[in-house]
Motif scaffolding. Structure first.
Motif, PDB file in Angstrom:
ATOM      1  N   PHE A 195       0.043  -0.631  11.988  1.00 47.99           N
ATOM      2  CA  PHE A 195       1.316  -0.143  12.661  1.00 47.99           C
ATOM      3  C   PHE A 195       2.185   0.561  11.469  1.00 47.99           C
ATOM      4  CE2 PHE A 195       6.005  -1.112  13.137  1.00 47.99           C
ATOM      5  CZ  PHE A 195       6.289  -0.756  14.617  1.00 47.99           C
ATOM      6  N   TRP A 196       2.195   0.166  10.525  1.00 46.64           N
ATOM      7  CA  TRP A 196       3.331   0.841   9.248  1.00 46.64           C
ATOM      8  C   TRP A 196       2.387   1.938   8.688  1.00 46.64           C
ATOM      9  CZ3 TRP A 196       8.118   0.251   9.714  1.00 46.64           C
ATOM     10  CH2 TRP A 196       8.492  -0.891  10.340  1.00 46.64           C
ATOM     11  N   GLU A 197       1.032   1.980   8.814  1.00 43.37           N
ATOM     12  CA  GLU A 197       0.546   3.268   8.274  1.00 43.37           C
ATOM     13  C   GLU A 197       0.590   4.127   9.358  1.00 43.37           C
ATOM     14  OE1 GLU A 197      -0.892   3.973   5.393  1.00 43.37           O
ATOM     15  OE2 GLU A 197      -0.791   2.007   4.395  1.00 43.37           O
ATOM     16  N   LEU A 198       0.684   3.775  10.646  1.00 43.09           N
ATOM     17  CA  LEU A 198       0.837   4.858  11.721  1.00 43.09           C
ATOM     18  C   LEU A 198       2.407   5.393  11.661  1.00 43.09           C
ATOM     19  CD1 LEU A 198      -0.812   6.348  13.884  1.00 43.09           C
ATOM     20  CD2 LEU A 198      -0.067   4.546  15.323  1.00 43.09           C
ATOM     21  N   ILE A 199       3.403   4.652  11.634  1.00 45.65           N
ATOM     22  CA  ILE A 199       4.514   5.030  11.287  1.00 45.65           C
ATOM     23  C   ILE A 199       4.764   5.973  10.133  1.00 45.65           C
ATOM     24  CG2 ILE A 199       6.955   4.224  10.593  1.00 45.65           C
ATOM     25  CD1 ILE A 199       6.157   3.533  13.640  1.00 45.65           C
TER      26      ILE A 199
ATOM     27  N   CYS B 267       2.633   7.873   8.670  1.00 44.34           N
ATOM     28  CA  CYS B 267       1.753   9.068   9.327  1.00 44.34           C
ATOM     29  C   CYS B 267       2.747  10.243  10.049  1.00 44.34           C
ATOM     30  CB  CYS B 267       0.620   8.796  10.085  1.00 44.34           C
ATOM     31  SG  CYS B 267      -0.964   8.283   9.125  1.00 44.34           S
ATOM     32  N   ILE B 268       3.270   9.522  10.854  1.00 47.29           N
ATOM     33  CA  ILE B 268       4.423   9.976  11.700  1.00 47.29           C
ATOM     34  C   ILE B 268       5.409  10.768  10.985  1.00 47.29           C
ATOM     35  CG2 ILE B 268       6.196   9.867  13.751  1.00 47.29           C
ATOM     36  CD1 ILE B 268       4.220   7.937  14.835  1.00 47.29           C
ATOM     37  N   ILE B 269       5.947   9.731   9.916  1.00 48.43           N
ATOM     38  CA  ILE B 269       7.228  10.326   9.168  1.00 48.43           C
ATOM     39  C   ILE B 269       6.584  11.498   8.311  1.00 48.43           C
ATOM     40  CG2 ILE B 269       8.607   9.681   7.118  1.00 48.43           C
ATOM     41  CD1 ILE B 269       8.656   6.943   8.483  1.00 48.43           C
ATOM     42  N   ARG B 270       5.543  11.314   7.532  1.00 43.14           N
ATOM     43  CA  ARG B 270       4.937  12.446   6.702  1.00 43.14           C
ATOM     44  C   ARG B 270       4.577  13.789   7.556  1.00 43.14           C
ATOM     45  NH1 ARG B 270       1.440   8.418   5.166  1.00 43.14           N
ATOM     46  NH2 ARG B 270      -0.168   9.564   6.326  1.00 43.14           N
ATOM     47  N   SER B 271       4.378  13.675   8.907  1.00 41.57           N
ATOM     48  CA  SER B 271       3.955  14.795   9.751  1.00 41.57           C
ATOM     49  C   SER B 271       5.310  15.689  10.055  1.00 41.57           C
ATOM     50  CB  SER B 271       3.331  14.451  10.957  1.00 41.57           C
ATOM     51  OG  SER B 271       3.969  13.564  11.819  1.00 41.57           O
TER      52      SER B 271
ATOM     53  N   LEU C  29       0.879  -1.243   0.174  1.00 43.67           N
ATOM     54  CA  LEU C  29      -0.111   0.128   0.222  1.00 43.67           C
ATOM     55  C   LEU C  29       0.659   1.383   0.079  1.00 43.67           C
ATOM     56  CD1 LEU C  29      -2.888  -1.003   2.791  1.00 43.67           C
ATOM     57  CD2 LEU C  29      -2.931  -0.674   0.337  1.00 43.67           C
ATOM     58  N   LEU C  30       1.930   1.283   0.901  1.00 45.03           N
ATOM     59  CA  LEU C  30       2.780   2.581   0.910  1.00 45.03           C
ATOM     60  C   LEU C  30       3.501   2.530  -0.430  1.00 45.03           C
ATOM     61  CD1 LEU C  30       3.984   1.791   4.572  1.00 45.03           C
ATOM     62  CD2 LEU C  30       2.658   3.646   3.686  1.00 45.03           C
ATOM     63  N   LEU C  31       4.051   1.651  -1.213  1.00 42.45           N
ATOM     64  CA  LEU C  31       4.659   1.457  -2.349  1.00 42.45           C
ATOM     65  C   LEU C  31       3.608   2.221  -3.392  1.00 42.45           C
ATOM     66  CD1 LEU C  31       6.810  -1.544  -2.434  1.00 42.45           C
ATOM     67  CD2 LEU C  31       7.652   0.762  -2.428  1.00 42.45           C
ATOM     68  N   CYS C  32       2.390   1.789  -3.111  1.00 40.98           N
ATOM     69  CA  CYS C  32       1.347   2.374  -4.296  1.00 40.98           C
ATOM     70  C   CYS C  32       0.634   3.705  -3.857  1.00 40.98           C
ATOM     71  CB  CYS C  32       0.066   1.397  -4.310  1.00 40.98           C
ATOM     72  SG  CYS C  32       0.800  -0.252  -5.102  1.00 40.98           S
ATOM     73  N   LYS C  33       1.435   4.288  -2.799  1.00 43.30           N
ATOM     74  CA  LYS C  33       1.176   5.727  -2.315  1.00 43.30           C
ATOM     75  C   LYS C  33      -0.424   5.770  -1.774  1.00 43.30           C
ATOM     76  CE  LYS C  33       4.493   7.975  -4.908  1.00 43.30           C
ATOM     77  NZ  LYS C  33       5.526   7.948  -4.236  1.00 43.30           N
ATOM     78  N   VAL C  34      -0.756   4.717  -1.322  1.00 47.49           N
ATOM     79  CA  VAL C  34      -2.179   4.680  -0.645  1.00 47.49           C
ATOM     80  C   VAL C  34      -2.005   4.824   1.204  1.00 47.49           C
ATOM     81  CG1 VAL C  34      -4.021   3.280   0.149  1.00 47.49           C
ATOM     82  CG2 VAL C  34      -2.922   3.023  -2.186  1.00 47.49           C
ATOM     83  N   PHE C  35      -2.466   5.941   1.611  1.00 41.34           N
ATOM     84  CA  PHE C  35      -2.094   6.231   2.980  1.00 41.34           C
ATOM     85  C   PHE C  35      -3.551   6.244   3.727  1.00 41.34           C
ATOM     86  CE2 PHE C  35       1.372   8.365   0.495  1.00 41.34           C
ATOM     87  CZ  PHE C  35       2.407   7.732   0.875  1.00 41.34           C
ATOM     88  N   PHE C  36      -3.366   6.071   5.005  1.00 35.62           N
ATOM     89  CA  PHE C  36      -4.489   5.913   5.778  1.00 35.62           C
ATOM     90  C   PHE C  36      -4.423   7.244   6.730  1.00 35.62           C
ATOM     91  CE2 PHE C  36      -4.847   1.129   5.495  1.00 35.62           C
ATOM     92  CZ  PHE C  36      -5.438   1.344   4.091  1.00 35.62           C
ATOM     93  N   SER C  37      -5.414   7.661   7.401  1.00 35.36           N
ATOM     94  CA  SER C  37      -5.327   8.706   8.547  1.00 35.36           C
ATOM     95  C   SER C  37      -4.844   8.178   9.631  1.00 35.36           C
ATOM     96  CB  SER C  37      -6.648   9.286   8.818  1.00 35.36           C
ATOM     97  OG  SER C  37      -7.514   8.485   9.375  1.00 35.36           O
TER      98      SER C  37
END
Length: 116
Positions: A103-107, A109-113, A54-62
């Motif tokens: 877990f990885w989506e939250l990581i 989110c933190i990196i993007r912020s 998902l992250l490689l496909c640039k799909v991000f969750f809140s």
């Protein structure tokens, strides 16, 4: 290496490096062999892989959805541990997958912020 020796090696690796309890009643079996990790840990590993895709496909969750995914597993495991509410292997697999993704989506989110 024959399949029995390979299975024993995988079980040892999972116990030593992943820290899984490997209870047979909480694990899946394939052709008579127990998975090296329990259903929940299997789900977490699948969730990690799905999250990377998902992250490689640039799909991000809140961060809220990611946190909800984490909470689902914590509630499932907590009910089982604290109150003896038995979970099923399919529910353990699903809660583990959601945890791995969250877990990885939250990581992410933190990196993007931090970066943005």
């Amino acid at each position: 290496m024959d399949s029995t020796k390979l299975w024993i090696k995988l079980m040892d690796i999972a116990r030593k490096y992943w820290g899984c309890h490997q209870f047979p009643e909480r694990s899946f079996f394939f052709r008579g062999y127990q998975f090296p990790v329990c259903a929940r840990c299997t789900g977490i590993m699948i969730g990690y892989i799905v999250s990377i895709i998902l992250l490689l496909c640039k799909v991000f969750f809140s961060w809220k959805l990611s946190a909800a995914f984490l909470l689902f597993m914590l509630i499932d495991a907590g009910l089982q541990y604290q109150f003896g509410v038995m979970s099923t292997n399919n529910r353990r697999l699903l809660s583990g997958m959601l945890f791995g993704i969250g877990f990885w989506e939250l990581i992410a989110c933190i990196i993007r912020s931090i970066i943005l």
